[in-house]
Design a protein around this motif. Structure first.
Motif, PDB file in Angstrom:
ATOM      1  N   ASP A 109       0.823  -1.207   0.000  1.00 19.94           N
ATOM      2  CA  ASP A 109       0.000   0.000   0.000  1.00 19.94           C
ATOM      3  C   ASP A 109       0.863   1.265   0.000  1.00 19.94           C
ATOM      4  O   ASP A 109       2.096   1.196   0.098  1.00 19.94           O
ATOM      5  CB  ASP A 109      -0.988  -0.006   1.173  1.00 19.94           C
ATOM      6  CG  ASP A 109      -0.331   0.116   2.548  1.00 19.94           C
ATOM      7  OD1 ASP A 109       0.876   0.422   2.642  1.00 19.94           O
ATOM      8  OD2 ASP A 109      -1.048  -0.106   3.536  1.00 19.94           O
ATOM      9  N   LEU A 110       0.195   2.408  -0.120  1.00 14.66           N
ATOM     10  CA  LEU A 110       0.879   3.694  -0.240  1.00 14.66           C
ATOM     11  C   LEU A 110       1.818   3.952   0.941  1.00 14.66           C
ATOM     12  O   LEU A 110       2.959   4.370   0.750  1.00 14.66           O
ATOM     13  CB  LEU A 110      -0.150   4.821  -0.370  1.00 14.66           C
ATOM     14  CG  LEU A 110       0.387   6.239  -0.560  1.00 14.66           C
ATOM     15  CD1 LEU A 110       1.198   6.343  -1.847  1.00 14.66           C
ATOM     16  CD2 LEU A 110      -0.770   7.237  -0.582  1.00 14.66           C
ATOM     17  N   GLY A 111       1.359   3.700   2.160  1.00 11.36           N
ATOM     18  CA  GLY A 111       2.192   3.935   3.331  1.00 11.36           C
ATOM     19  C   GLY A 111       3.464   3.116   3.325  1.00 11.36           C
ATOM     20  O   GLY A 111       4.545   3.607   3.683  1.00 11.36           O
ATOM     21  N   ALA A 112       3.367   1.868   2.908  1.00 12.42           N
ATOM     22  CA  ALA A 112       4.544   0.996   2.857  1.00 12.42           C
ATOM     23  C   ALA A 112       5.522   1.448   1.775  1.00 12.42           C
ATOM     24  O   ALA A 112       6.741   1.384   1.967  1.00 12.42           O
ATOM     25  CB  ALA A 112       4.123  -0.446   2.619  1.00 12.42           C
ATOM     26  N   VAL A 113       5.004   1.914   0.650  1.00 12.01           N
ATOM     27  CA  VAL A 113       5.870   2.378  -0.433  1.00 12.01           C
ATOM     28  C   VAL A 113       6.596   3.659  -0.017  1.00 12.01           C
ATOM     29  O   VAL A 113       7.807   3.799  -0.229  1.00 12.01           O
ATOM     30  CB  VAL A 113       5.080   2.573  -1.744  1.00 12.01           C
ATOM     31  CG1 VAL A 113       5.953   3.172  -2.838  1.00 12.01           C
ATOM     32  CG2 VAL A 113       4.494   1.236  -2.208  1.00 12.01           C
ATOM     33  N   VAL A 114       5.874   4.583   0.615  1.00 12.03           N
ATOM     34  CA  VAL A 114       6.507   5.802   1.127  1.00 12.03           C
ATOM     35  C   VAL A 114       7.551   5.433   2.176  1.00 12.03           C
ATOM     36  O   VAL A 114       8.669   5.966   2.175  1.00 12.03           O
ATOM     37  CB  VAL A 114       5.457   6.779   1.719  1.00 12.03           C
ATOM     38  CG1 VAL A 114       6.129   7.934   2.445  1.00 12.03           C
ATOM     39  CG2 VAL A 114       4.545   7.299   0.621  1.00 12.03           C
ATOM     40  N   GLY A 115       7.201   4.525   3.083  1.00 10.20           N
ATOM     41  CA  GLY A 115       8.137   4.098   4.117  1.00 10.20           C
ATOM     42  C   GLY A 115       9.404   3.495   3.539  1.00 10.20           C
ATOM     43  O   GLY A 115      10.511   3.753   4.037  1.00 10.20           O
ATOM     44  N   ALA A 116       9.264   2.699   2.499  1.00 10.26           N
ATOM     45  CA  ALA A 116      10.439   2.102   1.855  1.00 10.26           C
ATOM     46  C   ALA A 116      11.330   3.182   1.258  1.00 10.26           C
ATOM     47  O   ALA A 116      12.558   3.150   1.412  1.00 10.26           O
ATOM     48  CB  ALA A 116      10.004   1.109   0.775  1.00 10.26           C
TER      49      ALA A 116
END
Length: 126
Positions: A109-116
């Motif tokens: 999801d978006l949060g995980a992609v930003v976090g990465a």
């Protein structure tokens, strides 16, 4: 899938980073370049970022990565006008784009992609 837009002052830089990120995203991640000004010179362009955002948007949000200075301001202007979930990652351009594309390719999801993307600051080279 979460899309990614690379915002840079140089068209060639944005295209090169997008090419590398796509390869690291095993051909699954959607990574669009938005580099240079509208005449093809160095600079930034709201119109080019908006066009790349449209191409990258697949319904699960878009992460913008910017190189420096006015590209960050341009990205923020686009986000203010954008529909849907669009986030500017506080990340190094190349490493962040590669990490984001790798994560996006997994269907995260978006949060995980930003976090990465943002965790790329933690990867030291020495």
């Amino acid at each position: 899938m979460v899309g990614i837009v690379v915002v840079a002052h140089s068209r060639m830089l944005a295209e090169g980073v997008a090419e590398l990120a796509r390869a690291m995203g095993v051909g699954k991640a959607v990574v669009e370049p938005a580099g240079g000004d509208s005449e093809g010179g160095l600079g930034t362009s709201v119109e080019l970022v908006e066009r790349a955002l449209e191409l990258a948007q697949e319904g699960d949000g878009v992460v913008l990565l910017a190189d420096l200075g006015s590209s960050v301001l341009t990205a923020k202007l686009v986000i203010d006008e954008a529909e849907g979930d669009v986030v500017l990652a506080d990340a190094p351009l190349v490493e962040g784009a590669v990490a984001a594309a790798s994560m996006a390719a997994t269907g995260a999801d978006l949060g995980a992609v930003v976090g990465a993307a943002e965790s790329a600051y933690d990867h030291r080279k020495s």
